[in-house]
Design a protein around this motif. Structure first.
Motif, short mmCIF file in Angstrom:
data_model
loop_
_atom_site.label_atom_id
_atom_site.label_comp_id
_atom_site.label_asym_id
_atom_site.label_seq_id
_atom_site.Cartn_x
_atom_site.Cartn_y
_atom_site.Cartn_z
N GLY A 7 -1.69 -3.51 -9.34
CA GLY A 7 -2.81 -3.21 -9.88
C GLY A 7 -3.59 -1.86 -9.86
N GLU A 8 -3.08 -0.96 -9.08
CA GLU A 8 -3.70 0.32 -9.00
C GLU A 8 -2.57 1.52 -9.23
N THR A 9 -1.61 1.81 -8.11
CA THR A 9 -0.97 2.98 -8.23
C THR A 9 0.35 2.90 -9.08
N ASP A 56 4.04 -5.50 -11.27
CA ASP A 56 3.18 -6.63 -10.58
C ASP A 56 4.21 -7.29 -9.57
N TYR A 114 0.75 -1.32 0.07
CA TYR A 114 -0.06 -0.13 0.16
C TYR A 114 0.87 1.30 0.17
N GLY A 119 -3.45 3.63 -1.45
CA GLY A 119 -3.78 3.12 -2.65
C GLY A 119 -2.85 1.82 -2.63
N GLN A 120 -3.37 0.67 -3.38
CA GLN A 120 -2.87 -0.45 -3.62
C GLN A 120 -1.79 -0.50 -4.66
N THR A 121 -0.65 -0.87 -4.44
CA THR A 121 0.50 -0.52 -5.51
C THR A 121 0.35 -1.30 -6.65
N TYR A 128 -9.75 1.38 3.08
CA TYR A 128 -9.51 0.96 1.72
C TYR A 128 -9.00 -0.41 1.71
N ARG A 129 -9.19 -1.23 2.71
CA ARG A 129 -8.88 -2.61 2.78
C ARG A 129 -9.91 -3.40 3.70
#
Length: 318
Positions: free
Chosen positions: A231-233, A237, A223, A227-229, A302-303
């Motif tokens: 798949g998001e920010t 992978d 995180y 924001g989740q690193t 957010y989780r």
């Protein structure tokens, strides 16, 4: 266990204004590393007192682990001299007067813990007279240098310190502690590129050849604040893959189980050997999980509870 309890104290004082019946109104910041302790402990176990660490956003555990490691590795007479000479022995006198108990390593441990706690509480007996506080506490004799409120700033500072070590012929390495969210910050990429410049091997005099002795140690808790690193920010992978963008050696990048202190200690020992040989820089993607929020005001919206409960099975204390 010491790191977990130390930060539990801060969390309790911040949320309730008391800990075990002792009241204190702590108004400062509290970016806790609860759940990530194995990463800090594993790294410190394989570092020497003259290795320098620069803190991540949640650096209490890093400071404590490196300090405890230094205490165990420094000779007794050197440790005593450090305590007696710091601020003319004021902190040591407080420890010996107020925390009476077995002498020896326990005194040094109490010196470390009280010095940091007093610093966080903005007291004059703190390591930096209370002026550094939670995020900027440091104590050079243990190789512990400050955290920084700028995300990923440790990368540039540790790289500069590594350059200084190279030019001065000083021994040891530097460690840039940062979170996975810092890989979205330009200065982190600039630091890695600078540390791996080809000219260190192709143009510099033989006495100074080799990449900089800096280890980019990413506490990857998945995180970036909220924001989740993956798949998001971020676009990666697996964080360690970013090493492929830096040089042909991918700066020796490796992903490590950050819930296992022995795995972390092994990885840091191997990277440190490369760095002292002039084959740096190096990168570790240390996967862990913060069971606490980003800060004490974070309600973790957010989780999911299921996710947090699943990670409890991998808690390093258990």
């Amino acid at each position: 266990m010491i790191i977990r309890e130390f930060e539990t104290i801060l969390a309790s004082l911040k949320a309730k204004g008391a800990y075990c019946g002792i009241e204190f109104n702590y108004k400062g910041p509290a970016h806790l590393s609860i759940g990530q302790e194995a990463a800090a402990v594993g790294a410190a176990a394989s570092l020497e007192p003259h290795d320098h660490i620069f803190g991540s956003h949640r650096s209490h555990g890093e400071f404590i682990a490196k300090g405890l490691s230094a205490i165990r590795k420094l000779p007794d007479d050197a440790m005593r001299l450090i305590m007696e000479s710091h601020e003319r022995g004021a902190l040591l006198r407080t420890v010996e007067t107020s925390l009476q108990g077995p002498k020896g390593i326990e005194t040094a441990e109490n010196f470390l813990l009280l010095g940091l706690l007093a610093e966080i509480f903005m007291r004059s007996t703190g390591f930096n007279r209370g002026m550094g506080g939670s995020m900027h506490a440091f104590f050079p004799p243990f190789g512990t240098y400050p955290n920084n409120a700028i995300v990923g700033a440790s990368a540039g500072i540790a790289t500069g310190a590594a350059l200084r070590k190279k030019l001065a012929g000083a021994s040891g390495i530097t460690v840039a502690n940062a979170g996975d969210g810092s890989t979205g910050c330009g200065p982190v990429w600039e630091a890695m590129n600078f540390a791996a410049m080809a000219q260190f091997d192709t143009l510099w005099a033989d006495a100074f050849k080799g990449g900089l002795p800096v280890l980019f140690f990413f506490n990857n808790n998945f995180y970036a604040m909220g924001g989740q690193t993956i798949g998001e920010t971020m676009g990666w992978d697996r964080l360690s893959r970013i090493g492929l963008a830096v040089n042909q050696q991918a700066i020796h990048a490796e992903t490590v189980d950050g819930t296992n202190p022995l795995a972390v200690a092994d990885a840091v020992a191997r990277k440190r050997e490369l760095l002292v040989q002039g084959r740096g820089p190096a990168l570790l993607d240390v996967e862990c999980y913060r069971s606490s929020g980003h800060s004490t005001t974070d309600i973790n919206s957010y989780r999911t509870k299921d996710e947090m409960q699943a990670w409890e099975q991998h808690d390093p204390i258990i």
